[in-house]
Design an enzyme around this catalytic site. Structure first.
Site, mmCIF file in Angstrom:
data_model
loop_
_atom_site.group_PDB
_atom_site.id
_atom_site.type_symbol
_atom_site.label_atom_id
_atom_site.label_comp_id
_atom_site.label_asym_id
_atom_site.label_seq_id
_atom_site.Cartn_x
_atom_site.Cartn_y
_atom_site.Cartn_z
ATOM 1 C CD GLU A 100 -11.692 -3.304 4.705
ATOM 2 O OE1 GLU A 100 -11.368 -2.895 5.840
ATOM 3 O OE2 GLU A 100 -10.922 -3.301 3.726
ATOM 4 C CD GLU A 124 -2.976 -0.314 2.163
ATOM 5 O OE1 GLU A 124 -4.199 -0.161 2.355
ATOM 6 O OE2 GLU A 124 -2.468 -1.369 1.820
ATOM 7 C CE LYS A 143 1.719 -7.527 15.393
ATOM 8 N NZ LYS A 143 1.068 -8.782 14.977
ATOM 9 C CB CYS A 199 -7.060 -3.087 2.164
ATOM 10 S SG CYS A 199 -5.531 -3.109 1.236
#
Lengths: 484, 286
Positions: free
Chosen positions: A395, A264, A190, A298
């Site tokens: 983040e 991850e 997906k 990331c």
């Protein structure tokens, strides 16, 4: 001279190479099919807000169809195919990816908003490299050293459900699909809802490669589609790249199911600059660390730790460099900073940046004209940031750099490790022994020395702590897709 | 002449290299396989588990940065001391697990040999698990295993020494520090092991041993935000999923229980499950 820059003539890459269809179906069992519930959503170019195409939204029944197709392909075809032949399909796919590289790069930049310079020179070449690397592994798994003494040759898991983010759409697809197929699994993937197009073009590439139907299935949609895939009992393995928050939800919902999971997730990497580092090189690295892909990375170097004695020089040089960054049309070959991928993400970047200011950090951006249409955020630096500030802890996933300082290597390590994340870190110094000492101290899965944001299919990548578990890349990346 | 009255041992917890009783003041009765009284063991509480996690965290920097050679020597020394306590372990394993002396002896011998096996891994794991990576660029790129950190271990319920040794040694040999919940029914070999560790060169806090109810203590360890991994080998069967869910709070690495034959030679799985892989890109240039 500060502020003065060369004028560039526009140098747009042609869109003509891309043949966009008005609407796309789901790729299930080797064919494009309409979703059973007939739902669809639009995908837009984040640089212009132009609607590019209509994308099907896969409901639970569609996900089920895809899993059934993947299971059938696994049992009837893929698991029976000699490993060598499996590998040859992957080599074939790698070659077609290279042949259609420019088309993929343009489509990626259109749909994602990233500069063509990056999609053309980084994303797509790595995509092909990833398939090449894992193609060769298919018939060498018994040499990978991942199986335990008594279990015999490594076995695949079965059907892998894979969910990928919007920041590197096709590259993340490659990171997921190449090792999964090489190990003998079939997949249901997906893509992120804002960046489905290159995955759908990849489906077409699977057709060109005559990959057996059902080995790769692509279901488009948003979070609900992802949940349906994660919760489907016919899936043996979940691989997810995305936020730590969703990663934890997946870890909870797969508990007790026996599904193998690799995650991850997010990061808040420290990029540590010592006073003996060559300043110009370090500044390039800082820029690459946080402004590459608009900071939608990331492992981005979002916390700059500068040794106090070098602070003034580094900051002056960094600000001058930021003044030369060109923000604008992602398809222009001179563009350094493209569009923010979605209004939602832009909202989050704005919100956290405002919090940075209200918590007392000093905000700075170079003079930077933003286009009228589309989603944009200027390259931004915060100075006077403390470890307690939210912009030093959370983040941001945007072109926003928080600058902190340190005096001693021990203090740098302490600050760098002071985060629940542990994905990556950067070290800038002229001293080789210090590089290796720092690398040993940093609790992070990837440490770049005098470079940043480098990726290679032979190089294992993945996080410590709340940045997730499992590795992608190289021999280590096989374990995620083998029953070991 | 009257028969000599033996001096019995007080079985306590082992936290940070010291032997406290449970801060809760509780204990529970340990019996042999036939239900006869053996001892009162400390019944560890949530607070004891948290103290143990703090001790394990404090011990982590030193233990994980010791050289592999040193860790190997320290662990081998533990095996030497286990051998010296062989008789005591045999009687405790025989009583707790309801075995003949001969079977208990075989298990104790296997436990000592298991410890030696793992001790020898200390300076081999990196070569077996690590790699130099041929990247397309001017970098020396290498990947090395590193310990995950603080590992909570629910020791196997039915293998009070061999199972215990297998789950503890596999975690600490690579530099992790552990909080272990001993077999609930047969905790005495674990307490004796702690006495061995206390007189060995293993620094205090590297291994912390709790006795008590896994069902009571495990949820706190699974949800503890400063614990990096949990080995569910001895988890109560009906709580495995709940513990996995709790472990997701800080994305602990979870090693699920399997039908382990503790007497078989273990593979590398247990060790590898408690390792991280760190990749370093080191520049090359003149």
């Amino acid at each position: 001279m500060a502020g003065k820059k060369f004028d560039y003539a526009p140098a747009p890459e042609s869109r003509g190479i891309v043949d966009l269809q008005p609407a796309y179906g789901l790729f299930i069992g080797g064919e494009f099919v309409d979703p059973l519930d007939g739902r669809a959503f639009k995908t837009v170019s984040p640089a212009t807000e132009e609607v590019l195409a209509e994308i099907s939204e896969a409901g639970p029944r569609d996900v089920d169809r895809a899993v059934v197709a993947a299971r059938r392909a696994y049992e009837r075809v893929w698991s029976k195919l000699p490993a060598r032949e499996r590998g040859k399909y992957l080599f074939r796919i790698a070659r077609i990816l290279q042949e259609r590289a420019r088309e993929l790069a343009v489509l990626e930049s259109l749909d994602n908003g990233k500069p063509i310079r990056e999609s053309r020179d980084v994303d797509i070449p790595l995509v092909a490299a990833w398939f090449f690397h894992y193609a060769g592994w298919a018939d060498k798994l018994e040499y990978a050293g991942v199986s335990t003494a008594s279990s015999g040759p490594p076995k695949p898991l079965g059907v892998a459900g894979q969910i990928i983010p919007w920041n590197f759409p096709l590259l993340m697809l490659a990171w997921k699909i190449a090792p999964a197929l090489a190990c003998g699994n079939t997949v249901v993937l997906k893509p992120a809802e804002t960046t489905s197009l290159t995955a759908l073009l990849f489906a077409e590439i699977c057709q060109q490669a005559d990959l057996p139907p059902g080995v790769v299935n692509i279901v488009t949609g948003a979070g609900e589609t992802g949940s349906a895939l994660v919760e489907h009992p016919g899936v043996d393995k979940i691989a997810f790249t995305g936020s730590t928050e969703v990663g934890k939800m997946i870890a909870r919902s797969t508990a007790g199911t026996g599904k193998k999971v690799t995650l991850e997730l997010g990061g808040k990497a420290a990029n540590i600059v010592f006073d003996d580092a060559p300043v110009d090189q370090a500044v390039e690295g800082i820029v690459n660390g946080i402004f590459f892909n608009q900071g939608h990375v990331c492992c981005a170097g979002s916390r700059l730790l500068v040794q106090e004695s070098a602070y003034d020089e580094v900051l002056t040089s960094l600000k001058r460099r930021l003044g030369t960054l060109r923000l604008g049309d992602p398809l222009d070959k001179n563009t350094d900073i493209g569009a923010i991928n979605s209004p939602e993400q832009l909202g989050r970047i704005r919100e956290l940046s405002d919090v940075g200011e209200s918590e007392g950090a000093a905000r700075w951006s170079p003079p930077c004209e933003l286009p009228d249409k589309g989603f944009w955020f200027p390259p931004t630096i915060f100075t006077g940031v403390s470890q307690a500030h939210r912009i030093a802890r959370e983040e941001i996933f945007g072109p926003v750099l928080s600058v902190l300082t340190f005096r001693t290597p021990a203090e740098a390590v302490e600050k760098a490790n002071n985060t629940p994340y542990g994905l990556s870190a950067g070290v800038w110094t002229d001293k080789g022994s210090r590089i290796l000492w720092m690398a040993g101290q940093l609790r992070a899965g990837v440490v770049w020395a005098n470079t940043f944001n480098r990726f290679d299919p032979a190089s294992p990548f993945g996080g410590y702590k709340e940045s997730g578990f499992g590795r992608e890349g190289g021999r280590h990346g096989l374990e995620a897709y083998l029953d070991v | 002449m009257s028969e000599r009255i033996d001096v019995r041992k007080t079985y306590k917890l082992y936290i940070g290299g010291k032997f406290p009783r449970s801060e809760s003041g509780r204990s529970y009765e340990v019996t042999d396989a036939k239900g006869r009284f053996l001892a009162n063991a400390a019944l560890a509480s949530r607070k004891d588990a948290r103290d143990a996690a703090v001790a394990a965290r404090a011990a982590f920097p030193g233990w994980s940065s010791a050289t592999a050679y040193n860790r190997g020597q320290v662990l081998y020394r533990v095996a030497e001391l286990l051998e010296g306590r062989r008789t005591q372990f045999v009687s405790e394993v025989a009583a707790g697990e309801g075995l003949t002396a001969r079977k208990a002896e075989a298990l104790v011998d296997a436990s000592i040999d298991r410890w030696v096996w793992y001790a020898g891994w200390s300076d081999k794991v990196m070569q077996v698990h690590g790699s130099a990576n041929p990247v397309a660029g001017p970098y020396f790129d290498f990947s090395v295993p590193e310990p995950t950190g603080v590992v909570a271990v629910l020791a196997p319920q039915n293998s009070s020494l061999l199972g215990l040794v297998s789950v503890v040694a596999s975690a600490i040999v690579t530099g992790n520090t552990v909080v272990v919940v001993a077999s609930e029914r047969s905790p005495l070999p674990a307490v004796t092991l702690s006495e061995v560790l206390a007189t060995s060169d293993v620094p205090g806090g590297v291994v912390n041993i709790l006795t008590g109810r896994a069902a009571e203590v495990a949820p706190w360890l699974a949800a503890h935000m400063d614990v990096n991994a949990i080995d569910l080998a001895g988890a109560p069967v009906d709580s495995v999923t709940d513990l996995q869910v709790a472990a997701a709070d800080n994305l602990k690495r979870v090693l699920l229980p399997r039908l382990d034959d503790w007497t078989a030679t273990p593979g590398t799985e247990r060790m590898f499950a408690m390792l991280e892989t760190k990749t370093v890109w080191h520049p090359i240039g003149v």
